[in-house]
Design an enzyme around this catalytic site. Structure first.
Site, PDB file in Angstrom:
ATOM      1  N   ARG A 171      -1.145  -3.274   5.090  1.00 11.79           N
ATOM      2  CA  ARG A 171       0.132  -3.979   5.151  1.00 11.79           C
ATOM      3  C   ARG A 171       1.285  -2.987   5.075  1.00 11.79           C
ATOM      4  NH1 ARG A 171      -1.812  -7.746   7.217  1.00 11.79           N
ATOM      5  NH2 ARG A 171      -1.903  -9.899   6.507  1.00 11.79           N
ATOM      6  N   HIS A 226       0.994  -4.151  14.906  1.00 12.08           N
ATOM      7  CA  HIS A 226       0.191  -5.073  14.070  1.00 12.08           C
ATOM      8  C   HIS A 226      -0.874  -5.786  14.914  1.00 12.08           C
ATOM      9  CE1 HIS A 226       0.226  -7.626  10.150  1.00 12.08           C
ATOM     10  NE2 HIS A 226      -0.974  -7.651  10.708  1.00 12.08           N
TER      11      HIS A 226
HETATM   12  P1  NDP Z   1     -10.716  -8.555   0.642  1.00 12.80           P
HETATM   13  O1  NDP Z   1     -10.028  -9.462  -0.297  1.00 12.80           O
HETATM   14  O2  NDP Z   1     -12.096  -8.876   1.096  1.00 12.80           O
HETATM   15  O3  NDP Z   1     -10.764  -7.076   0.027  1.00 12.80           O
HETATM   16  C1  NDP Z   1      -9.669  -6.486  -0.579  1.00 12.80           C
HETATM   17  C2  NDP Z   1     -10.114  -5.146  -1.154  1.00 12.80           C
HETATM   18  O4  NDP Z   1      -8.966  -4.495  -1.721  1.00 12.80           O
HETATM   19  C3  NDP Z   1     -11.142  -5.305  -2.287  1.00 12.80           C
HETATM   20  O5  NDP Z   1     -12.074  -4.253  -2.244  1.00 12.80           O
HETATM   21  C4  NDP Z   1     -10.263  -5.190  -3.526  1.00 12.80           C
HETATM   22  O6  NDP Z   1     -10.935  -4.722  -4.698  1.00 12.80           O
HETATM   23  C5  NDP Z   1      -9.270  -4.146  -3.067  1.00 12.80           C
HETATM   24  N1  NDP Z   1      -8.067  -4.184  -3.899  1.00 12.80           N
HETATM   25  C6  NDP Z   1      -7.191  -5.204  -4.073  1.00 12.80           C
HETATM   26  N2  NDP Z   1      -6.236  -4.868  -4.953  1.00 12.80           N
HETATM   27  C7  NDP Z   1      -6.512  -3.612  -5.341  1.00 12.80           C
HETATM   28  C8  NDP Z   1      -5.919  -2.712  -6.247  1.00 12.80           C
HETATM   29  N3  NDP Z   1      -4.829  -3.042  -6.930  1.00 12.80           N
HETATM   30  N4  NDP Z   1      -6.486  -1.501  -6.418  1.00 12.80           N
HETATM   31  C9  NDP Z   1      -7.600  -1.154  -5.729  1.00 12.80           C
HETATM   32  N5  NDP Z   1      -8.230  -1.957  -4.862  1.00 12.80           N
HETATM   33  C10 NDP Z   1      -7.685  -3.170  -4.666  1.00 12.80           C
HETATM   34  O7  NDP Z   1      -9.732  -8.397   1.895  1.00 12.80           O
HETATM   35  P2  NDP Z   1     -10.108  -8.078   3.407  1.00 12.80           P
HETATM   36  O8  NDP Z   1     -10.986  -6.882   3.437  1.00 12.80           O
HETATM   37  O9  NDP Z   1     -10.576  -9.309   4.080  1.00 12.80           O
HETATM   38  O10 NDP Z   1      -8.658  -7.725   4.008  1.00 12.80           O
HETATM   39  C11 NDP Z   1      -7.912  -6.635   3.510  1.00 12.80           C
HETATM   40  C12 NDP Z   1      -6.517  -6.613   4.117  1.00 12.80           C
HETATM   41  O11 NDP Z   1      -6.535  -6.116   5.444  1.00 12.80           O
HETATM   42  C13 NDP Z   1      -5.810  -7.941   4.262  1.00 12.80           C
HETATM   43  O12 NDP Z   1      -5.321  -8.436   3.036  1.00 12.80           O
HETATM   44  C14 NDP Z   1      -4.686  -7.576   5.206  1.00 12.80           C
HETATM   45  O13 NDP Z   1      -3.574  -7.082   4.477  1.00 12.80           O
HETATM   46  C15 NDP Z   1      -5.276  -6.438   6.045  1.00 12.80           C
HETATM   47  N6  NDP Z   1      -5.495  -6.858   7.445  1.00 12.80           N
HETATM   48  C16 NDP Z   1      -4.779  -6.235   8.434  1.00 12.80           C
HETATM   49  C17 NDP Z   1      -4.981  -6.572   9.756  1.00 12.80           C
HETATM   50  C18 NDP Z   1      -4.242  -5.882  10.847  1.00 12.80           C
HETATM   51  O14 NDP Z   1      -4.310  -6.316  11.999  1.00 12.80           O
HETATM   52  N7  NDP Z   1      -3.560  -4.802  10.573  1.00 12.80           N
HETATM   53  C19 NDP Z   1      -5.952  -7.602  10.150  1.00 12.80           C
HETATM   54  C20 NDP Z   1      -6.674  -8.166   9.034  1.00 12.80           C
HETATM   55  C21 NDP Z   1      -6.439  -7.798   7.729  1.00 12.80           C
HETATM   56  P3  NDP Z   1     -12.185  -5.549  -5.307  1.00 12.80           P
HETATM   57  O15 NDP Z   1     -13.327  -5.209  -4.383  1.00 12.80           O
HETATM   58  O16 NDP Z   1     -12.360  -4.998  -6.645  1.00 12.80           O
HETATM   59  O17 NDP Z   1     -11.793  -6.998  -5.256  1.00 12.80           O
HETATM   60  C1  OXD Z   2      -4.532 -10.521   8.941  1.00 16.72           C
HETATM   61  C2  OXD Z   2      -3.674  -9.827   9.900  1.00 16.72           C
HETATM   62  O1  OXD Z   2      -4.232 -10.536   7.750  1.00 16.72           O
HETATM   63  O2  OXD Z   2      -3.846 -10.032  11.127  1.00 16.72           O
HETATM   64  O3  OXD Z   2      -5.563 -11.097   9.384  1.00 16.72           O
HETATM   65  O4  OXD Z   2      -2.813  -9.032   9.490  1.00 16.72           O
END
Ligand code: NDP
Ligand code: OXD
Length: 312
Positions: A227, A275
């Site tokens: 993000r 994005h």
């Molecule tokens: P998940 O909820 O499955 O995973 C999030 C991960 O981040 C987990 O491993 C979590 O830790 C970790 N995390 C969260 N907070 C912290 C912190 N404070 N410190 C360290 N680690 C942390 O999310 P997804 O994998 O499904 O998606 C991740 C992100 O990818 C989305 O929220 C979005 O922002 C981004 N995204 C971007 C896209 C794009 O087109 N650019 C498309 C899709 C998604 P834990 O394992 O301990 O819970």
């Molecule tokens: C998502 C994205 O969060 O596209 O799926 O950014």
């Protein structure tokens, strides 16, 4: 019959109407602006809903379903309906897209491709120092959830040495895992390519800053596909100009669309994409939504519900 209302500025409604019609023939699909009563709506499938509107319009919601994996675009609304679960998108199509983007750009950074592209524009035939084999290149992935975990495994499959960082401990074959803020410096220290795939939460906002860049090896590559709220853009520019970062691949930004006069557009060490690292695929996404709704209608706890305290 359940009623679902759909809102998105980007995903085309007719694709979702068709995909959901196939996955759930007994679901009534209603576009956000379609005339009709709001009083019978059970589910809202949304991307960036107008703040306050979900609560103001729909009093019978059973769940708010995110069109994306991230839910910051929903949780940013200070006036969400009370007690209605927010459900994350978990779509294999989206995951595949994220893996492809990470592979594409990690390999490009590994092989010095941005510098060769610049040389081509200058008609310059110059062999740069040969890259080490992937087995000697250390790549770090911040966020080891559905997407980060798959990315780390795919990169390990190419041969890179993988490190990963998450909030709670994770165990992923082929990946050296670190958990918690205290372990961040140790995780970062050898990462020559750093990939951010964290969610935007109060704990992760501004995490890609000068202090973090100072902990990476000089000249490290950065890929932010998480993000824009994570990155301090002035710090990225300063780190690139000082050689602290070698190149930044940025898919997400503090302000989207990226303003036309932003220095990233023309910076020689920045790759900008709008994005698009991955988008949810209506066919597979609709099958997931159908499964979520079936579970809720059966009285089961909804899968992949967001923890409002953690923000993801
Ligand atoms: P998940 O909820 O499955 O995973 C999030 C991960 O981040 C987990 O491993 C979590 O830790 C970790 N995390 C969260 N907070 C912290 C912190 N404070 N410190 C360290 N680690 C942390 O999310 P997804 O994998 O499904 O998606 C991740 C992100 O990818 C989305 O929220 C979005 O922002 C981004 N995204 C971007 C896209 C794009 O087109 N650019 C498309 C899709 C998604 P834990 O394992 O301990 O819970
Ligand atoms: C998502 C994205 O969060 O596209 O799926 O950014």
């Amino acid at each position: 019959m359940s009623v679902l209302v759909f809102h998105s500025g980007i995903d085309r409604g007719e694709h979702w109407r068709a995909a959901l019609g196939e996955a759930m023939p007994d679901l009534a699909f209603r576009d956000w602006d379609e005339p009709g009563t709001d009083a019978d709506v059970d589910y809202a499938l949304v991307w960036k809903p107008p703040p306050g509107a979900l609560k103001a319009r729909f009093s019978t919601l059973k769940a708010i379903l995110s069109l994306g994996a991230g839910v910051d675009h929903i949780l940013a609304d200070p006036d969400l309906p009370d007690g209605v679960p927010v459900i994350r998108m978990v779509d294999p199509g989206l995951c595949q897209g994220m893996v492809e983007y990470a592979l594409l750009h990690a390999l490009a950074l590994h092989r010095d491709q941005p510098a060769y592209a610049a040389q081509q524009r200058s008609r310059l035939w110059h062999e740069r120092a040969a890259p080490p084999p992937a087995q000697e290149r250390i790549v770090g992935v911040m966020g080891l959830g559905r997407l980060g975990g798959a990315i780390a495994q795919a990169l390990a499959g190419v041969g890179f040495k993988l490190r990963g960082w998450s909030r709670s401990p994770r165990d992923i074959p082929g990946v050296t895992c670190f958990a918690g803020r205290a372990s961040l410096p140790e995780f970062l220290a050898p990462c020559e390519i750093l990939i951010d795939v964290l969610p935007a939460t109060p704990e992760t906002v501004g995490i890609l800053n000068a202090d973090l860049f100072a902990r990476l090896p000089a000249g490290a590559g950065l890929i932010n596909m998480g993000r824009g709220a994570h990155q301090v853009e002035a710090d990225i520019l300063a780190a690139l100009d000082a050689g602290r970062l070698g190149h930044a691949v940025l898919d997400v930004f503090e302000t989207e669309p990226l303003p036309a006069d932003h220095p990233f557009w023309s910076h020689p060490k920045v790759t900008v994409t709008p994005h698009v690292a991955a988008i949810t695929q209506p066919a597979s996404g609709a099958r997931y939504i159908a499964e979520v709704i079936a579970r809720i209608e059966a009285g089961e706890p909804p899968p992949n519900a967001v923890d409002p305290a953690a923000g993801y």
